[in-house]
Design a protein around this motif. Structure first.
Motif, PDB file in Angstrom:
ATOM      1  N   ASN A  88      -0.870 -10.866   2.673  1.00  0.00           N
ATOM      2  CA  ASN A  88      -2.235 -10.739   2.165  1.00  0.00           C
ATOM      3  C   ASN A  88      -3.319 -10.664   3.231  1.00  0.00           C
ATOM      4  OD1 ASN A  88      -1.323 -10.710  -0.443  1.00  0.00           O
ATOM      5  ND2 ASN A  88      -1.594 -12.897  -0.734  1.00  0.00           N
ATOM      6  N   ASP A  89      -3.239 -11.496   4.253  1.00  0.00           N
ATOM      7  CA  ASP A  89      -4.328 -11.554   5.228  1.00  0.00           C
ATOM      8  C   ASP A  89      -4.496 -10.228   5.958  1.00  0.00           C
ATOM      9  OD1 ASP A  89      -4.584 -14.191   4.494  1.00  0.00           O
ATOM     10  OD2 ASP A  89      -3.405 -14.947   6.164  1.00  0.00           O
ATOM     11  N   VAL A  90      -3.407  -9.681   6.445  1.00  0.00           N
ATOM     12  CA  VAL A  90      -3.467  -8.399   7.165  1.00  0.00           C
ATOM     13  C   VAL A  90      -3.637  -7.248   6.188  1.00  0.00           C
ATOM     14  CG1 VAL A  90      -2.157  -6.822   8.628  1.00  0.00           C
ATOM     15  CG2 VAL A  90      -2.164  -9.248   9.140  1.00  0.00           C
ATOM     16  N   GLY A  91      -2.956  -7.318   5.058  1.00  0.00           N
ATOM     17  CA  GLY A  91      -3.025  -6.244   4.069  1.00  0.00           C
ATOM     18  C   GLY A  91      -4.422  -5.999   3.538  1.00  0.00           C
ATOM     19  N   SER A  92      -5.234  -7.041   3.466  1.00  0.00           N
ATOM     20  CA  SER A  92      -6.599  -6.876   2.961  1.00  0.00           C
ATOM     21  C   SER A  92      -7.488  -6.124   3.941  1.00  0.00           C
ATOM     22  CB  SER A  92      -7.210  -8.240   2.644  1.00  0.00           C
ATOM     23  OG  SER A  92      -7.368  -8.993   3.831  1.00  0.00           O
ATOM     24  N   ARG A  93      -7.148  -6.115   5.223  1.00  0.00           N
ATOM     25  CA  ARG A  93      -7.963  -5.432   6.229  1.00  0.00           C
ATOM     26  C   ARG A  93      -7.387  -4.072   6.641  1.00  0.00           C
ATOM     27  NH1 ARG A  93      -9.602 -10.394   8.186  1.00  0.00           N
ATOM     28  NH2 ARG A  93     -11.283 -11.131   6.917  1.00  0.00           N
ATOM     29  N   LEU A  94      -6.191  -3.760   6.175  1.00  0.00           N
ATOM     30  CA  LEU A  94      -5.506  -2.538   6.559  1.00  0.00           C
ATOM     31  C   LEU A  94      -6.027  -1.374   5.722  1.00  0.00           C
ATOM     32  CD1 LEU A  94      -3.225  -1.711   8.485  1.00  0.00           C
ATOM     33  CD2 LEU A  94      -1.645  -2.036   6.597  1.00  0.00           C
ATOM     34  N   VAL A  95      -6.656  -0.407   6.376  1.00  0.00           N
ATOM     35  CA  VAL A  95      -7.194   0.763   5.682  1.00  0.00           C
ATOM     36  C   VAL A  95      -6.773   2.021   6.433  1.00  0.00           C
ATOM     37  CG1 VAL A  95      -9.186  -0.415   4.693  1.00  0.00           C
ATOM     38  CG2 VAL A  95      -9.375   0.631   6.928  1.00  0.00           C
ATOM     39  N   LEU A  96      -6.818   3.132   5.763  1.00  0.00           N
ATOM     40  CA  LEU A  96      -6.469   4.417   6.350  1.00  0.00           C
ATOM     41  C   LEU A  96      -7.458   4.777   7.458  1.00  0.00           C
ATOM     42  CD1 LEU A  96      -4.478   6.764   6.027  1.00  0.00           C
ATOM     43  CD2 LEU A  96      -6.136   7.841   4.538  1.00  0.00           C
ATOM     44  N   GLY A  97      -6.969   5.183   8.603  1.00  0.00           N
ATOM     45  CA  GLY A  97      -7.818   5.566   9.718  1.00  0.00           C
ATOM     46  C   GLY A  97      -8.203   4.417  10.633  1.00  0.00           C
ATOM     47  N   SER A 151      16.669  -5.446   3.590  1.00  0.00           N
ATOM     48  CA  SER A 151      15.693  -4.371   3.434  1.00  0.00           C
ATOM     49  C   SER A 151      14.407  -4.627   4.219  1.00  0.00           C
ATOM     50  CB  SER A 151      15.364  -4.185   1.955  1.00  0.00           C
ATOM     51  OG  SER A 151      14.819  -5.381   1.441  1.00  0.00           O
ATOM     52  N   LEU A 152      14.132  -5.862   4.560  1.00  0.00           N
ATOM     53  CA  LEU A 152      12.935  -6.198   5.338  1.00  0.00           C
ATOM     54  C   LEU A 152      13.314  -6.281   6.808  1.00  0.00           C
ATOM     55  CD1 LEU A 152       9.948  -7.006   5.134  1.00  0.00           C
ATOM     56  CD2 LEU A 152      10.705  -9.365   5.035  1.00  0.00           C
ATOM     57  N   ARG A 153      12.809  -5.366   7.624  1.00  0.00           N
ATOM     58  CA  ARG A 153      13.192  -5.314   9.031  1.00  0.00           C
ATOM     59  C   ARG A 153      12.098  -5.794   9.979  1.00  0.00           C
ATOM     60  NH1 ARG A 153      18.063  -3.056   9.528  1.00  0.00           N
ATOM     61  NH2 ARG A 153      18.722  -1.670   7.887  1.00  0.00           N
ATOM     62  N   CYS A 154      10.830  -5.771   9.537  1.00  0.00           N
ATOM     63  CA  CYS A 154       9.753  -6.217  10.415  1.00  0.00           C
ATOM     64  C   CYS A 154       8.545  -6.649   9.587  1.00  0.00           C
ATOM     65  CB  CYS A 154       9.376  -5.121  11.411  1.00  0.00           C
ATOM     66  SG  CYS A 154       8.923  -3.564  10.677  1.00  0.00           S
ATOM     67  N   GLN A 155       7.621  -7.329  10.256  1.00  0.00           N
ATOM     68  CA  GLN A 155       6.391  -7.775   9.614  1.00  0.00           C
ATOM     69  C   GLN A 155       5.205  -7.412  10.486  1.00  0.00           C
ATOM     70  OE1 GLN A 155       5.713 -12.010   9.443  1.00  0.00           O
ATOM     71  NE2 GLN A 155       3.955 -11.796   8.090  1.00  0.00           N
ATOM     72  N   LEU A 156       4.212  -6.789   9.879  1.00  0.00           N
ATOM     73  CA  LEU A 156       2.928  -6.554  10.536  1.00  0.00           C
ATOM     74  C   LEU A 156       2.123  -7.838  10.341  1.00  0.00           C
ATOM     75  CD1 LEU A 156       0.858  -4.665  11.878  1.00  0.00           C
ATOM     76  CD2 LEU A 156       0.206  -3.934   9.593  1.00  0.00           C
ATOM     77  N   TRP A 157       1.951  -8.617  11.415  1.00  0.00           N
ATOM     78  CA  TRP A 157       1.361  -9.945  11.262  1.00  0.00           C
ATOM     79  C   TRP A 157      -0.008 -10.091  11.908  1.00  0.00           C
ATOM     80  CZ3 TRP A 157       0.341 -12.502  15.753  1.00  0.00           C
ATOM     81  CH2 TRP A 157       1.066 -12.135  16.881  1.00  0.00           C
ATOM     82  N   GLU A 182     -12.089  -3.202  17.125  1.00  0.00           N
ATOM     83  CA  GLU A 182     -13.335  -3.468  17.837  1.00  0.00           C
ATOM     84  C   GLU A 182     -14.212  -4.454  17.078  1.00  0.00           C
ATOM     85  OE1 GLU A 182     -15.244   0.224  18.546  1.00  0.00           O
ATOM     86  OE2 GLU A 182     -13.671   0.942  19.875  1.00  0.00           O
ATOM     87  N   ARG A 183     -14.145  -4.419  15.748  1.00  0.00           N
ATOM     88  CA  ARG A 183     -15.019  -5.255  14.931  1.00  0.00           C
ATOM     89  C   ARG A 183     -14.340  -6.457  14.297  1.00  0.00           C
ATOM     90  NH1 ARG A 183     -17.110  -1.490  10.552  1.00  0.00           N
ATOM     91  NH2 ARG A 183     -14.980  -0.793  10.684  1.00  0.00           N
ATOM     92  N   ASP A 184     -13.004  -6.475  14.269  1.00  0.00           N
ATOM     93  CA  ASP A 184     -12.321  -7.474  13.457  1.00  0.00           C
ATOM     94  C   ASP A 184     -11.024  -7.928  14.129  1.00  0.00           C
ATOM     95  OD1 ASP A 184     -12.004  -9.065  11.272  1.00  0.00           O
ATOM     96  OD2 ASP A 184     -11.350  -7.483   9.921  1.00  0.00           O
ATOM     97  N   MET A 185     -10.673  -9.190  13.899  1.00  0.00           N
ATOM     98  CA  MET A 185      -9.388  -9.742  14.334  1.00  0.00           C
ATOM     99  C   MET A 185      -8.838 -10.541  13.169  1.00  0.00           C
ATOM    100  SD  MET A 185      -9.974 -11.077  18.263  1.00  0.00           S
ATOM    101  CE  MET A 185      -9.909 -12.736  17.721  1.00  0.00           C
ATOM    102  N   VAL A 186      -7.574 -10.307  12.825  1.00  0.00           N
ATOM    103  CA  VAL A 186      -6.951 -11.066  11.751  1.00  0.00           C
ATOM    104  C   VAL A 186      -5.490 -11.325  12.113  1.00  0.00           C
ATOM    105  CG1 VAL A 186      -6.370  -9.018  10.389  1.00  0.00           C
ATOM    106  CG2 VAL A 186      -6.562 -11.216   9.265  1.00  0.00           C
ATOM    107  N   ILE A 187      -5.081 -12.569  11.894  1.00  0.00           N
ATOM    108  CA  ILE A 187      -3.690 -12.969  12.081  1.00  0.00           C
ATOM    109  C   ILE A 187      -3.215 -13.524  10.740  1.00  0.00           C
ATOM    110  CG2 ILE A 187      -4.292 -15.255  12.927  1.00  0.00           C
ATOM    111  CD1 ILE A 187      -1.858 -15.115  14.748  1.00  0.00           C
ATOM    112  N   ASP A 188      -2.028 -13.107  10.316  1.00  0.00           N
ATOM    113  CA  ASP A 188      -1.511 -13.509   9.017  1.00  0.00           C
ATOM    114  C   ASP A 188      -1.004 -14.942   9.060  1.00  0.00           C
ATOM    115  OD1 ASP A 188      -0.535 -13.384   6.381  1.00  0.00           O
ATOM    116  OD2 ASP A 188      -0.219 -11.241   6.645  1.00  0.00           O
ATOM    117  N   ALA A 189      -1.332 -15.702   8.041  1.00  0.00           N
ATOM    118  CA  ALA A 189      -0.904 -17.092   7.964  1.00  0.00           C
ATOM    119  C   ALA A 189       0.576 -17.212   7.574  1.00  0.00           C
ATOM    120  CB  ALA A 189      -1.762 -17.846   6.950  1.00  0.00           C
TER     121      ALA A 189
END
Length: 111
Positions: free
Chosen positions: A5-14, A29-35, A40-47
């Motif tokens: 949720n934390d990263v997914g909410s900030r992930l947008v096209l482009g 089936s799960l091989r990796c996690q984008l965490w 430039e404007r935002d930093m987010v780390i998934d909990a």
């Protein structure tokens, strides 16, 4: 790839910036996690740390599987290996301090 949720909410096209990805090697089936994401404007780390969750699942699946000729020991071993990686490689250190992760092993490619 798992995106929580934390990263997914900030992930947008482009979106351009630095992405932080964990590889779980062979965990179904799960091989990796984008965490983590840094722009430039935002930093987010998934909990949510999926490495820990996958390790616990492997250990819990391995305990009853020990009765099948000890095959559960492989699951327990890989789960413990993931927990050791969690302890050795601190995500927040890579993210906030800019430390470089350990290099991946070199693979031989035949053409």
């Amino acid at each position: 790839m798992g995106v929580c949720n934390d990263v997914g909410s900030r992930l947008v096209l482009g979106l351009s910036g630095r992405s932080y990805v964990d590889r779980f090697f062979r965990s179904g089936s799960l091989r990796c996690q984008l965490w983590g994401l840094k722009t430039e404007r935002d930093m987010v780390i998934d909990a949510t740390d999926l490495r820990v969750r996958i390790a616990v699942i492997k250990i819990l699946q391995g305990i009853p599987a020990i009765l099948l000729l000890g095959l559960g020991l492989f699951l327990i071993g890989s789960g413990v290996g993931l927990l050791v990686q969690c302890a050795r490689n601190d995500r927040k250190k890579f993210f906030f301090e800019g430390a470089e992760p350990p290099p991946l092993p070199v693979a031989t490619v035949r053409i």
